[in-house]
Structures are given as structure tokens and as C-alpha cells.
Scaffold this motif. Sequence first.
Motif, PDB file in Angstrom:
ATOM      1  N   ALA A 143       0.835  -1.210   0.000  1.00 17.97           N
ATOM      2  CA  ALA A 143       0.000   0.000   0.000  1.00 17.97           C
ATOM      3  C   ALA A 143       0.867   1.257   0.000  1.00 17.97           C
ATOM      4  CB  ALA A 143      -0.930  -0.008   1.209  1.00 17.97           C
ATOM      5  N   LEU A 144       1.972   1.249   0.741  1.00 16.05           N
ATOM      6  CA  LEU A 144       2.899   2.386   0.727  1.00 16.05           C
ATOM      7  C   LEU A 144       3.452   2.609  -0.677  1.00 16.05           C
ATOM      8  CD1 LEU A 144       4.887   1.825   4.050  1.00 16.05           C
ATOM      9  CD2 LEU A 144       3.389   3.765   3.535  1.00 16.05           C
ATOM     10  N   ASP A 145       3.832   1.527  -1.347  1.00 14.69           N
ATOM     11  CA  ASP A 145       4.332   1.640  -2.719  1.00 14.69           C
ATOM     12  C   ASP A 145       3.259   2.190  -3.644  1.00 14.69           C
ATOM     13  OD1 ASP A 145       6.794   0.614  -1.959  1.00 14.69           O
ATOM     14  OD2 ASP A 145       6.324  -1.441  -2.574  1.00 14.69           O
ATOM     15  N   ALA A 146       2.021   1.728  -3.467  1.00 14.60           N
ATOM     16  CA  ALA A 146       0.922   2.204  -4.313  1.00 14.60           C
ATOM     17  C   ALA A 146       0.664   3.691  -4.100  1.00 14.60           C
ATOM     18  CB  ALA A 146      -0.342   1.396  -4.023  1.00 14.60           C
ATOM     19  N   LEU A 147       0.767   4.155  -2.853  1.00 12.76           N
ATOM     20  CA  LEU A 147       0.604   5.588  -2.577  1.00 12.76           C
ATOM     21  C   LEU A 147       1.658   6.396  -3.335  1.00 12.76           C
ATOM     22  CD1 LEU A 147      -0.020   5.510   1.284  1.00 12.76           C
ATOM     23  CD2 LEU A 147      -1.650   6.295  -0.439  1.00 12.76           C
ATOM     24  N   THR A 148       2.901   5.939  -3.258  1.00 17.11           N
ATOM     25  CA  THR A 148       3.992   6.652  -3.932  1.00 17.11           C
ATOM     26  C   THR A 148       3.788   6.677  -5.439  1.00 17.11           C
ATOM     27  OG1 THR A 148       5.547   6.036  -2.181  1.00 17.11           O
ATOM     28  CG2 THR A 148       6.484   6.689  -4.294  1.00 17.11           C
ATOM     29  N   THR A 149       3.407   5.534  -6.005  1.00 16.16           N
ATOM     30  CA  THR A 149       3.215   5.433  -7.450  1.00 16.16           C
ATOM     31  C   THR A 149       2.090   6.340  -7.921  1.00 16.16           C
ATOM     32  OG1 THR A 149       4.026   3.153  -7.481  1.00 16.16           O
ATOM     33  CG2 THR A 149       2.656   3.857  -9.338  1.00 16.16           C
ATOM     34  N   ALA A 150       0.965   6.307  -7.219  1.00 22.03           N
ATOM     35  CA  ALA A 150      -0.189   7.111  -7.634  1.00 22.03           C
ATOM     36  C   ALA A 150       0.098   8.604  -7.505  1.00 22.03           C
ATOM     37  CB  ALA A 150      -1.403   6.726  -6.792  1.00 22.03           C
ATOM     38  N   ARG A 151       0.743   9.004  -6.424  1.00 21.62           N
ATOM     39  CA  ARG A 151       1.080  10.423  -6.261  1.00 21.62           C
ATOM     40  C   ARG A 151       2.034  10.885  -7.352  1.00 21.62           C
ATOM     41  NH1 ARG A 151       2.211   9.415   0.095  1.00 21.62           N
ATOM     42  NH2 ARG A 151       0.083   9.681   0.901  1.00 21.62           N
ATOM     43  N   SER A 152       3.019  10.044  -7.682  1.00 21.49           N
ATOM     44  CA  SER A 152       3.983  10.397  -8.725  1.00 21.49           C
ATOM     45  C   SER A 152       3.313  10.562 -10.078  1.00 21.49           C
ATOM     46  CB  SER A 152       5.078   9.328  -8.814  1.00 21.49           C
ATOM     47  OG  SER A 152       5.800   9.239  -7.600  1.00 21.49           O
ATOM     48  N   ALA A 153       2.205   9.831 -10.279  1.00 20.70           N
ATOM     49  CA  ALA A 153       1.472   9.912 -11.546  1.00 20.70           C
ATOM     50  C   ALA A 153       0.485  11.075 -11.580  1.00 20.70           C
ATOM     51  CB  ALA A 153       0.733   8.602 -11.799  1.00 20.70           C
ATOM     52  N   GLY A 154       0.411  11.852 -10.505  1.00 21.45           N
ATOM     53  CA  GLY A 154      -0.454  13.022 -10.481  1.00 21.45           C
ATOM     54  C   GLY A 154      -1.823  12.812  -9.864  1.00 21.45           C
ATOM     55  N   ALA A 155      -2.042  11.674  -9.221  1.00 25.03           N
ATOM     56  CA  ALA A 155      -3.339  11.426  -8.582  1.00 25.03           C
ATOM     57  C   ALA A 155      -3.528  12.350  -7.386  1.00 25.03           C
ATOM     58  CB  ALA A 155      -3.423   9.970  -8.121  1.00 25.03           C
ATOM     59  N   THR A 156      -4.774  12.647  -7.073  1.00 25.23           N
ATOM     60  CA  THR A 156      -5.071  13.378  -5.842  1.00 25.23           C
ATOM     61  C   THR A 156      -4.805  12.463  -4.658  1.00 25.23           C
ATOM     62  OG1 THR A 156      -7.381  12.666  -5.719  1.00 25.23           O
ATOM     63  CG2 THR A 156      -6.906  14.632  -7.043  1.00 25.23           C
ATOM     64  N   GLU A 157      -4.785  13.045  -3.461  1.00 19.28           N
ATOM     65  CA  GLU A 157      -4.538  12.221  -2.280  1.00 19.28           C
ATOM     66  C   GLU A 157      -5.629  11.174  -2.092  1.00 19.28           C
ATOM     67  OE1 GLU A 157      -2.428  10.694   0.880  1.00 19.28           O
ATOM     68  OE2 GLU A 157      -1.829  12.044  -0.741  1.00 19.28           O
ATOM     69  N   THR A 158      -6.880  11.546  -2.316  1.00 16.14           N
ATOM     70  CA  THR A 158      -7.967  10.577  -2.198  1.00 16.14           C
ATOM     71  C   THR A 158      -7.804   9.449  -3.203  1.00 16.14           C
ATOM     72  OG1 THR A 158      -9.558  12.183  -1.322  1.00 16.14           O
ATOM     73  CG2 THR A 158     -10.471  10.250  -2.419  1.00 16.14           C
ATOM     74  N   GLU A 159      -7.483   9.793  -4.441  1.00 10.00           N
ATOM     75  CA  GLU A 159      -7.288   8.769  -5.467  1.00 10.00           C
ATOM     76  C   GLU A 159      -6.114   7.854  -5.115  1.00 10.00           C
ATOM     77  OE1 GLU A 159      -8.962  11.604  -9.106  1.00 10.00           O
ATOM     78  OE2 GLU A 159      -6.811  11.439  -8.708  1.00 10.00           O
ATOM     79  N   ALA A 160      -5.035   8.432  -4.607  1.00  9.64           N
ATOM     80  CA  ALA A 160      -3.873   7.623  -4.237  1.00  9.64           C
ATOM     81  C   ALA A 160      -4.230   6.651  -3.125  1.00  9.64           C
ATOM     82  CB  ALA A 160      -2.725   8.537  -3.798  1.00  9.64           C
ATOM     83  N   ARG A 161      -4.994   7.115  -2.156  1.00  6.77           N
ATOM     84  CA  ARG A 161      -5.372   6.245  -1.038  1.00  6.77           C
ATOM     85  C   ARG A 161      -6.339   5.154  -1.478  1.00  6.77           C
ATOM     86  NH1 ARG A 161      -5.794  10.044   4.417  1.00  6.77           N
ATOM     87  NH2 ARG A 161      -3.623  10.791   4.319  1.00  6.77           N
ATOM     88  N   LEU A 162      -7.254   5.477  -2.374  1.00  8.03           N
ATOM     89  CA  LEU A 162      -8.160   4.451  -2.887  1.00  8.03           C
ATOM     90  C   LEU A 162      -7.392   3.416  -3.716  1.00  8.03           C
ATOM     91  CD1 LEU A 162     -11.270   6.606  -3.886  1.00  8.03           C
ATOM     92  CD2 LEU A 162     -11.170   4.866  -2.092  1.00  8.03           C
ATOM     93  N   ASP A 163      -6.435   3.858  -4.509  1.00  8.60           N
ATOM     94  CA  ASP A 163      -5.611   2.910  -5.265  1.00  8.60           C
ATOM     95  C   ASP A 163      -4.826   2.003  -4.312  1.00  8.60           C
ATOM     96  OD1 ASP A 163      -6.541   3.888  -7.635  1.00  8.60           O
ATOM     97  OD2 ASP A 163      -4.632   4.736  -8.318  1.00  8.60           O
ATOM     98  N   ALA A 164      -4.350   2.569  -3.213  1.00 11.42           N
ATOM     99  CA  ALA A 164      -3.628   1.756  -2.228  1.00 11.42           C
ATOM    100  C   ALA A 164      -4.551   0.719  -1.605  1.00 11.42           C
ATOM    101  CB  ALA A 164      -3.033   2.655  -1.148  1.00 11.42           C
ATOM    102  N   LEU A 165      -5.786   1.113  -1.290  1.00  7.51           N
ATOM    103  CA  LEU A 165      -6.760   0.165  -0.744  1.00  7.51           C
ATOM    104  C   LEU A 165      -7.029  -0.959  -1.737  1.00  7.51           C
ATOM    105  CD1 LEU A 165      -8.909  -0.644   1.391  1.00  7.51           C
ATOM    106  CD2 LEU A 165     -10.507   0.859   0.173  1.00  7.51           C
TER     107      LEU A 165
END
Length: 282
Positions: free
Chosen positions: A170-192
Motif C-alpha cells: 500500500a505504501l508503494d501504491a501511494l507513492t506510485t499514484a502520487r507520482s502519476a499526479g493522482a489526488t490524495e484521495t485517489e492515491a489512497r483508494l488505489d492503495a486500498l
Amino acid sequence: MHSPEDDVLARTAVDALTGQLALAPKPGLPDPRGLGARSGHSDHCSLRWSATALVPGLAAMAATARRTGEPTPQLRTELGAIGRCTEHSVGLAGGGHRGALWVLGLLVAAAALDPRAGARDVAAAAKRIAAHPDRRAPRRPSRGSTVSAKYGAAGARGEARAGFPHVRRALDALTTARSAGATETEARLDALLTVMSTLQDTELLHTAGPLGLRHVQAAARGVLESGGTATEEGRAALTAFDADLHARAWTPRGSAGLLAGALFLDSFPAAAGALTRAAAGS
């Protein structure tokens, strides 16, 4: 007695849990939207309220770890005793969060052992704590342990003894999504969804069996493979997945608790500064 640093760790952990609760839409899980009696607004409010009852217990776990200084068998036993008392307090406040308490309790204790440790070092220290048996634990098997034995799933105990691999994913997914320009909510949902896509969730195994678990894992992967929640196609897949789980009354609670653990570790740069200020003021 616990110190200001212990309070900081406990409140950081509860902030991570309430941050997880605030996400929407979470497939099959309570969130701020009204989605019916099983996981609607009143349930969500109750969970937010009862989350605050975790603070004293988590602070006590941090204090115990700080006093012990090592991931010893005695520490594991004391954490188990504090955890059972905390479960009782949370039950009086409305209940819930048993899985999150297991995850956050171990991570908070591990963080207290070395306040300078990074997120992955904390997960490794939690693994060393979890390796010891809780010698005062009740002899009766829990539902999770029974399901784990029946289906050969790692369960919450196995997840901890492996160093929380899904928290790290989940930590890796947060980093990946944020790096791709996702919002914080989107990054957290992708991590879930990343957690859901591979976790052998014992709650799902209990309610839906192996076929149901595979259905949930495949649907979570489908959202991610559609581009994740930051894309139009991914959001459409998430909406369909969410409606499907609520219609089936399937609840992947294990994934929610592990996301809370990831959000706790993700907050560590800010938490480290708060710990330093707390230590300076004590």
C-alpha cells in the motif's frame, strides 16, 4: 505513565484510521455516504466516534514498548493484554476496529522502540514483536484463526509475522499514484485496491468463501488495470465494484485495517517532527 511522545504516536495512528474511514467510495466498506443500514451514515459516524477510544490503549502500548526497549516475548504478552482491554473500551464506545487495533498496535509499539526509524524499519520491528506468542491470550480460537486454519490463509497473525507485506504494498501504491499526479484521495483508494487485489481476507473467506474472495480480488485488480481511480474508466469500474459488494453484503474489513497501517507509516516524516517537539517539551 506514558509520555507526550506516546500520545503523539497514538493520535497519529488514530488520525490514520479516521483518514481511512473518510475515504469514499470504499467497495463494501463503511464510508461517509448513506448506503443503507449495513454501512450507511450512522455506521460510519459510530466508527469515527469509537476510533477515538483507541487512543489510550495505543498510547499505553507505545509506553510499554518504550520502557521495554526490545521486541521481547514479555513485550508481546503485555501488548496483548493492553489490546484486550482496549477492545473492551472500544466496544463500550460503539465497537469496530478490531483488525485496525491489531495492525496499529503492533506498528505503534514498533515505532516507540526507535522513534528515529523509517516506515519500513518500523514494519520490520513489528515483525519481530509478532514473532513471539502471546502467552496470556485466551485459549479459545477466534473466528479469524478458525478461518485461517480452514483455508490455509495467512490471516492477521501471518500478515504481522511476515512484516506486513500488504502495508508495504500500500505504501508503494501511494507513492506510485502520487507520482502519476493522482489526488490524495485517489492515491489512497488505489492503495486500498492494491491491498484488496491480493489479500487473503479472512472476513471475506468467512462470508463469501474462496470463490467470493477471488471475485473481490479480481474486481480490485480490474479497477487498477483500468487505470486506477484517477481515470474515468477506473472510476467507472470502482463504482460498479462498490455497488456489487454492497449488494452482496461482502465486507473486506481486513484491507481497511491494513490501509490504516499504511497511512500511519506514510505519516512518519510529519510524525517524526511531532515526536521531536513532544520530547523537547517533556
